[in-house]
Design a protein around this motif. Structure first.
Motif, mmCIF file in Angstrom:
data_model
loop_
_atom_site.group_PDB
_atom_site.id
_atom_site.type_symbol
_atom_site.label_atom_id
_atom_site.label_comp_id
_atom_site.label_asym_id
_atom_site.label_seq_id
_atom_site.Cartn_x
_atom_site.Cartn_y
_atom_site.Cartn_z
ATOM 1 N N THR A 129 0.823 -1.209 0.000
ATOM 2 C CA THR A 129 0.000 0.000 0.000
ATOM 3 C C THR A 129 0.857 1.259 0.000
ATOM 4 N N GLN A 130 2.120 1.133 0.396
ATOM 5 C CA GLN A 130 3.009 2.291 0.417
ATOM 6 C C GLN A 130 4.306 1.948 -0.292
ATOM 7 N N LYS A 131 4.781 2.862 -1.117
ATOM 8 C CA LYS A 131 6.085 2.668 -1.760
ATOM 9 C C LYS A 131 7.221 3.013 -0.805
ATOM 10 N N TYR A 132 6.942 3.948 0.104
ATOM 11 C CA TYR A 132 7.983 4.427 1.017
ATOM 12 C C TYR A 132 7.523 4.225 2.446
ATOM 13 N N PRO A 133 8.265 3.441 3.220
ATOM 14 C CA PRO A 133 7.841 3.167 4.597
ATOM 15 C C PRO A 133 7.846 4.434 5.441
ATOM 16 N N PRO A 134 6.895 4.569 6.342
ATOM 17 C CA PRO A 134 6.867 5.763 7.197
ATOM 18 C C PRO A 134 8.075 5.798 8.125
ATOM 19 N N ARG A 135 8.552 6.995 8.420
ATOM 20 C CA ARG A 135 9.696 7.141 9.333
ATOM 21 C C ARG A 135 9.325 8.134 10.430
ATOM 22 N N GLU A 136 9.474 7.693 11.639
ATOM 23 C CA GLU A 136 9.230 8.597 12.766
ATOM 24 C C GLU A 136 10.297 9.698 12.745
ATOM 25 N N PRO A 137 9.894 10.960 12.948
ATOM 26 C CA PRO A 137 10.891 12.050 12.968
ATOM 27 C C PRO A 137 11.963 11.786 14.016
ATOM 28 N N CYS A 138 13.208 11.779 13.609
ATOM 29 C CA CYS A 138 14.285 11.467 14.561
ATOM 30 C C CYS A 138 15.511 12.360 14.319
#
Length: 502
Positions: free
Chosen positions: A244-253
């Protein structure tokens, strides 16, 4: 066999010790069609086409060409039956002319003497037939990669190939060269040549093909009519799951107070006045057209090329790496664009590659601690999910995505704090891309700084926290996440937009 098929592969199986590369693959190629062949890295595409050329002998299965059945091919049989393959690595000799390469291994002779004039004449005819502007006398080393590929195509046509198999033909080409290649492929189809076109770039498959065959894990999955299929359907068939997503979500870090790498007015290797900062936990995207100076900047940071002026600071301290070895020891890593030539040592094992940067650290009196060596290899094999029977496997036998993981594994073993990715997913399928993106996210979560060079606009926007754009060796723009816009990036890349203030 139907008379419509020029080539049929029936229930092809290929076993290697400990590995089944092809389990049960069937393929049918119609006369005058372009068949797209897709699958993830390691799906068996390259093994399958090598069965057609005689480079690989199948364990079982049948091959039919124009109704004639074979249980195995040889290179000579393949050529005699009109099958030609253009591999990613061209079979040319750069010190010879275009004409000499066209007739490599089968020169035209006048008596006992090679007739260069006749070869040049025939070469010109072959190039004209394909509407290619190449001087037959020009040395191949002076030609662009695109023209070198055209020579390979002309060679196949000159040998009267009925079936042309193209393995990732666009991977090394510029945008203009890809368009020229498309025109030649369409021309060949109009002349009745049947083409199997292998590519990870699904937009090319949709643009060129009549039908698409999908294979997964060495098995045939499905064949679709191109105009009746869509990207989401193909991805689902390739990877065996919904994406469903091409780019995995990344938590702001991002740690805004921790600048890991800083460049101040750096000049050298064709670049000018480069000033930038990368923070801990940040992906800084580097955009621009081919020749903009992105790779050149990476080479300066990594010590493979020297700067002329300016400062490079790592964790606030000025550094001046004179070689890649110095850069590695400082904690800087480069995952290069050409992983096969510059990234991994293909002829040695996964274990050796992963430990390569740290052998000095894990050795005593030049004797390697084999226990630690094995532990390191197993640790990163598991951590970044390198698919292999054993870490003793040679890297050349891995898929492109897994080769990329091995390169990343060695930099993790070296505890690199700055990791430069130059075209991180070039030649890698959509499923493996997602895994690489996850690994980049993991690096950020660990507080490492990532500089990512990408020519794929969607990737650049999808993975970056900030984007800097170069044109002709200079920075022309910087965009924050909320400013990302493909048209604006292209304007900066073309040096059309004014430099942003601040």
């Amino acid at each position: 066999m139907s008379e419509d098929y020029v080539l049929e592969l029936e229930h092809i199986r290929k076993e290697y010790p400990g590995v089944v590369a092809l389990k049960d693959v069937t393929l049918q190629l119609r006369r005058g069609e372009i068949l797209g062949l897709i699958g993830e890295n390691g799906a068996g595409k390259s093994t399958l086409i090598k069965c057609c050329s005689g480079a690989v002998i199948p364990t079982s299965g049948k091959i039919r060409i124009n109704g004639k059945e074979f249980d195995r091919m040889t290179p000579q049989l393949a050529a005699e039956n009109g099958i030609a393959i253009i591999y990613q690595e061209f079979n040319n000799v750069k010190e010879l002319s275009a004409a000499e390469n066209l007739f490599l291994g089968r020169p035209i002779r006048k008596g006992m003497v090679i007739d260069k004039k006749e070869m040049e004449k025939k070469a010109q005819e072959a190039f004209d037939q394909l509407h290619i502007k190449i001087d037959p006398k020009e040395l191949v080393k002076n030609l662009t990669v695109g023209y070198q590929q055209m020579i390979e195509i002309a060679k196949a046509v000159q040998q009267d190939a009925q079936v042309l198999i193209m393995d990732e033909p666009s991977a090394p080409l510029t945008t203009n060269e890809v368009q020229s290649m498309f025109e030649v492929v369409e021309l060949l189809r109009s002349k009745g040549v049947s083409i199997i076109y292998i590519s990870h770039r699904l937009e090319e498959i949709f643009h060129l093909s009549d039908r698409i065959e999908v294979i997964r894990d060495g098995e045939y999955v499905e064949t679709l009519i191109t105009k009746e299929s869509n990207v989401d359907q193909l991805i689902r068939l390739m990877v065996g799951r919904e994406m469903t997503q091409k780019y995995p979500p990344r938590e702001p870090c991002i740690d805004e107070n921790n600048v890991v790498l800083e460049l101040k007015d750096v000049c050298g290797n064709g670049d000018r006045n480069m000033s930038l900062q990368i923070h801990a936990g940040e992906v800084l995207g580097l955009g621009g057209l081919v020749g903009a100076g992105r790779t050149e900047l990476a080479q300066v940071i990594f010590g493979s090329k020297q700067k002329d002026s300016g400062q490079i600071l790592l964790n606030g301290k000025e550094i001046n790496p004179k070689s890649p070895r110095e850069a590695i020891d400082l904690g800087i890593a480069l995952v290069p664009e050409d992983r096969k030539r510059h990234g991994a040592l293909l002829g040695i094992s996964i274990k050796n590659n992963i430990n390569m940067p740290i052998y000095k650290r894990i050795s005593t009196a030049s004797v390697i601690n084999s226990k630690v060596e094995k532990q390191n290899a197993e640790k990163y094999r598991e951590e970044i999910q390198i698919k292999c029977p054993s870490t003793n496997q040679l890297v050349k036998n891995l898929s492109g995505g897994n080769q990329q993981k091995v390169i990343l594994g060695k930099w993790l073993a070296a505890d690199s704090q700055v990791i430069i990715f130059d075209e991180p997913t070039r030649g890698i399928d959509v499923g493996a891309k997602y895994e690489i993106y996850n690994l980049i996210n993991d690096l950020c979560a660990q507080g490492r700084a990532v500089l990512m060079i990408s020519s794929e606009m969607e990737e650049l926007i999808g993975m970056s926290d900030r984007i800097i754009v170069l044109a002709e060796g200079e920075m022309t723009g910087e965009l924050q996440k909320e400013e990302f816009n493909a048209d604006l990036i292209m304007a900066y890349a073309s040096a059309v937009a004014d430099k942003k203030e601040g």
